[in-house]
Design a protein around this motif. Sequence first.
Motif, PDB file in Angstrom:
ATOM      1  N   SER A 271      32.228  41.203  36.079  1.00  0.00           N
ATOM      2  CA  SER A 271      32.420  40.815  37.513  1.00  0.00           C
ATOM      3  C   SER A 271      33.950  40.445  37.895  1.00  0.00           C
ATOM      4  CB  SER A 271      31.813  39.447  37.559  1.00  0.00           C
ATOM      5  OG  SER A 271      30.314  39.549  37.272  1.00  0.00           O
ATOM      6  N   ASN A 272      34.469  39.798  36.868  1.00  0.00           N
ATOM      7  CA  ASN A 272      35.907  39.889  37.217  1.00  0.00           C
ATOM      8  C   ASN A 272      36.816  41.110  37.322  1.00  0.00           C
ATOM      9  OD1 ASN A 272      35.844  37.081  36.999  1.00  0.00           O
ATOM     10  ND2 ASN A 272      36.580  36.807  34.875  1.00  0.00           N
ATOM     11  N   PHE A 273      36.537  42.068  36.588  1.00  0.00           N
ATOM     12  CA  PHE A 273      36.915  43.527  36.835  1.00  0.00           C
ATOM     13  C   PHE A 273      36.748  43.930  38.117  1.00  0.00           C
ATOM     14  CE2 PHE A 273      36.561  48.148  36.436  1.00  0.00           C
ATOM     15  CZ  PHE A 273      38.080  48.336  35.977  1.00  0.00           C
ATOM     16  N   VAL A 274      35.498  43.995  38.762  1.00  0.00           N
ATOM     17  CA  VAL A 274      35.240  44.467  40.039  1.00  0.00           C
ATOM     18  C   VAL A 274      35.610  43.726  41.116  1.00  0.00           C
ATOM     19  CG1 VAL A 274      33.038  45.009  41.601  1.00  0.00           C
ATOM     20  CG2 VAL A 274      33.073  45.666  39.314  1.00  0.00           C
ATOM     21  N   ILE A 275      35.721  42.482  41.091  1.00  0.00           N
ATOM     22  CA  ILE A 275      36.188  41.502  41.986  1.00  0.00           C
ATOM     23  C   ILE A 275      37.615  41.548  42.213  1.00  0.00           C
ATOM     24  CG2 ILE A 275      35.994  39.144  43.212  1.00  0.00           C
ATOM     25  CD1 ILE A 275      33.142  38.928  41.837  1.00  0.00           C
ATOM     26  N   PHE A 276      38.420  40.959  41.133  1.00  0.00           N
ATOM     27  CA  PHE A 276      39.548  40.845  40.942  1.00  0.00           C
ATOM     28  C   PHE A 276      40.658  41.810  40.770  1.00  0.00           C
ATOM     29  CE2 PHE A 276      37.426  36.826  40.254  1.00  0.00           C
ATOM     30  CZ  PHE A 276      37.588  36.024  41.411  1.00  0.00           C
ATOM     31  N   SER A 277      39.952  43.006  40.257  1.00  0.00           N
ATOM     32  CA  SER A 277      41.026  43.988  39.619  1.00  0.00           C
ATOM     33  C   SER A 277      40.831  45.368  40.595  1.00  0.00           C
ATOM     34  CB  SER A 277      40.728  44.537  38.224  1.00  0.00           C
ATOM     35  OG  SER A 277      41.418  45.484  37.971  1.00  0.00           O
ATOM     36  N   LEU A 278      39.370  45.891  40.815  1.00  0.00           N
ATOM     37  CA  LEU A 278      39.041  46.893  41.682  1.00  0.00           C
ATOM     38  C   LEU A 278      39.189  46.496  43.126  1.00  0.00           C
ATOM     39  CD1 LEU A 278      35.916  48.617  40.318  1.00  0.00           C
ATOM     40  CD2 LEU A 278      38.251  49.653  40.522  1.00  0.00           C
ATOM     41  N   ALA A 279      38.772  45.532  43.727  1.00  0.00           N
ATOM     42  CA  ALA A 279      38.705  45.036  45.066  1.00  0.00           C
ATOM     43  C   ALA A 279      40.127  44.935  45.702  1.00  0.00           C
ATOM     44  CB  ALA A 279      37.981  43.779  45.198  1.00  0.00           C
ATOM     45  N   PRO A 280      41.161  44.308  45.061  1.00  0.00           N
ATOM     46  CA  PRO A 280      42.443  44.114  45.522  1.00  0.00           C
ATOM     47  C   PRO A 280      43.165  45.334  45.615  1.00  0.00           C
ATOM     48  CG  PRO A 280      42.654  43.042  43.560  1.00  0.00           C
ATOM     49  CD  PRO A 280      40.989  43.394  43.813  1.00  0.00           C
ATOM     50  N   ARG A 281      42.878  46.308  44.616  1.00  0.00           N
ATOM     51  CA  ARG A 281      43.484  47.635  44.531  1.00  0.00           C
ATOM     52  C   ARG A 281      43.011  48.606  45.597  1.00  0.00           C
ATOM     53  NH1 ARG A 281      44.465  44.634  40.222  1.00  0.00           N
ATOM     54  NH2 ARG A 281      46.381  44.537  39.426  1.00  0.00           N
ATOM     55  N   CYS A 282      41.586  48.380  45.876  1.00  0.00           N
ATOM     56  CA  CYS A 282      41.183  49.321  47.018  1.00  0.00           C
ATOM     57  C   CYS A 282      41.595  48.941  48.199  1.00  0.00           C
ATOM     58  CB  CYS A 282      39.471  49.033  46.997  1.00  0.00           C
ATOM     59  SG  CYS A 282      38.893  49.881  45.494  1.00  0.00           S
ATOM     60  N   LEU A 283      42.112  47.551  48.505  1.00  0.00           N
ATOM     61  CA  LEU A 283      42.813  47.254  49.719  1.00  0.00           C
ATOM     62  C   LEU A 283      44.227  47.912  49.982  1.00  0.00           C
ATOM     63  CD1 LEU A 283      41.750  43.510  49.824  1.00  0.00           C
ATOM     64  CD2 LEU A 283      40.963  45.374  51.649  1.00  0.00           C
ATOM     65  N   SER A 284      44.745  48.198  48.952  1.00  0.00           N
ATOM     66  CA  SER A 284      46.063  48.988  48.983  1.00  0.00           C
ATOM     67  C   SER A 284      46.045  50.131  49.961  1.00  0.00           C
ATOM     68  CB  SER A 284      46.751  49.222  47.729  1.00  0.00           C
ATOM     69  OG  SER A 284      47.296  48.019  47.109  1.00  0.00           O
ATOM     70  N   PRO A 285      45.208  51.082  49.748  1.00  0.00           N
ATOM     71  CA  PRO A 285      45.142  52.170  50.484  1.00  0.00           C
ATOM     72  C   PRO A 285      44.727  51.863  51.731  1.00  0.00           C
ATOM     73  CG  PRO A 285      44.137  52.847  48.450  1.00  0.00           C
ATOM     74  CD  PRO A 285      44.549  51.144  48.384  1.00  0.00           C
ATOM     75  N   LEU A 286      43.917  50.997  52.043  1.00  0.00           N
ATOM     76  CA  LEU A 286      43.342  50.344  53.373  1.00  0.00           C
ATOM     77  C   LEU A 286      44.590  49.685  54.324  1.00  0.00           C
ATOM     78  CD1 LEU A 286      41.238  49.890  55.481  1.00  0.00           C
ATOM     79  CD2 LEU A 286      40.818  47.745  54.259  1.00  0.00           C
ATOM     80  N   VAL A 287      45.436  49.066  53.638  1.00  0.00           N
ATOM     81  CA  VAL A 287      46.384  48.355  54.693  1.00  0.00           C
ATOM     82  C   VAL A 287      47.653  49.091  54.647  1.00  0.00           C
ATOM     83  CG1 VAL A 287      48.041  46.404  54.416  1.00  0.00           C
ATOM     84  CG2 VAL A 287      45.682  45.958  53.506  1.00  0.00           C
ATOM     85  N   TYR A 288      47.901  49.951  53.540  1.00  0.00           N
ATOM     86  CA  TYR A 288      49.433  50.517  53.755  1.00  0.00           C
ATOM     87  C   TYR A 288      49.155  52.300  54.048  1.00  0.00           C
ATOM     88  CZ  TYR A 288      51.994  46.587  52.928  1.00  0.00           C
ATOM     89  OH  TYR A 288      52.618  45.467  52.901  1.00  0.00           O
TER      90      TYR A 288
END
Length: 333
Positions: A271-288
Amino acid sequence: MAQYATQYTNLSNIPAPPLHLPWNEQVVLVQILVGIFLYVNCLMICTFFKKESFRTDTRYILFAQTLLMDSALMVFTDVALIWNYFQITVNCIPCVIMCTIMACLTLGTPLTLVAMCLERYVAICMPLRHASISTTRTRLLGLVLIWCLSAIPALIILLAFVSSVPLSIYTSYMVCSLEMMMIYNWQVQIRAGLFQFYFIVMSITIGFTYVKIMAAAKGASSNKKSASKGLRTVVLHTFQLLLCLIQLLCPYVEMAVMNIDYMLFINVRYSNFVIFSLAPRCLSPLVYGLRDEKFFVVLRYYAVFGLSKKDFCFCKLYQKNLKHEKISPLNGK
């Protein structure tokens, strides 16, 4: 704590056979998400290197470093996750090297994001000084400083481990995890102190810069649409940074759960891997990436292998006018 380390370590010289666990839907889902994540990141990294205008812009340089760090960390953590799930044991030396690299990359991403916050702060709040501050020399110094700051806790953890274990452990085999380097309680306390210090400093820096950026965005935006887009970017980026900072606290939750039940520990780590590792790093392409018009046009052109004539014309137009184009720092364009 010693019991925890022993639970993670197989001290025989012969690797123990892995458990024959099935590939359940959770493991398969993670591999699909990681594959998509790496594909998008590789596409964006190639887009960055294709255009000179991106390679000379501080914002895009920091973005590319974030993509590289995230991709490397994702590969290492995914491998470690599979090893933990199937209880695959590896030799101590490559495991220690891998864990040290992961510890460095874990802090590298939030530190780079803090640097991006500071760059946006200078661009928005001190626009007349931005060109003189954002030079090739300062960019290089900034990148070196980020790597040095992210390496300090990893090296301290490594030195603490090397100084506290017997030489025989380097010939042993174990299930590889960063927690196996925590032999004594004082090592846990050192890591906790370092992570808490970084957490506080980064939180204060992020809070200060984004309060200033939002105030400047509200005061300078000439229309509500532009201000709304800038504030949405701020909210998304702040959420991403929050998830990355929370990730620093995850190992302590996992260590507490490990002493209760091992399978519960596996589920919590997933759960930590999906929520706190995958999720924020998927936001990088979205934001920038996807929300940046200039970058998105070039990205879309290379994503379809240059087959779109419309994107080709846009790329040529951008390439011709980039040197004469004044980019607004408020909305990311």
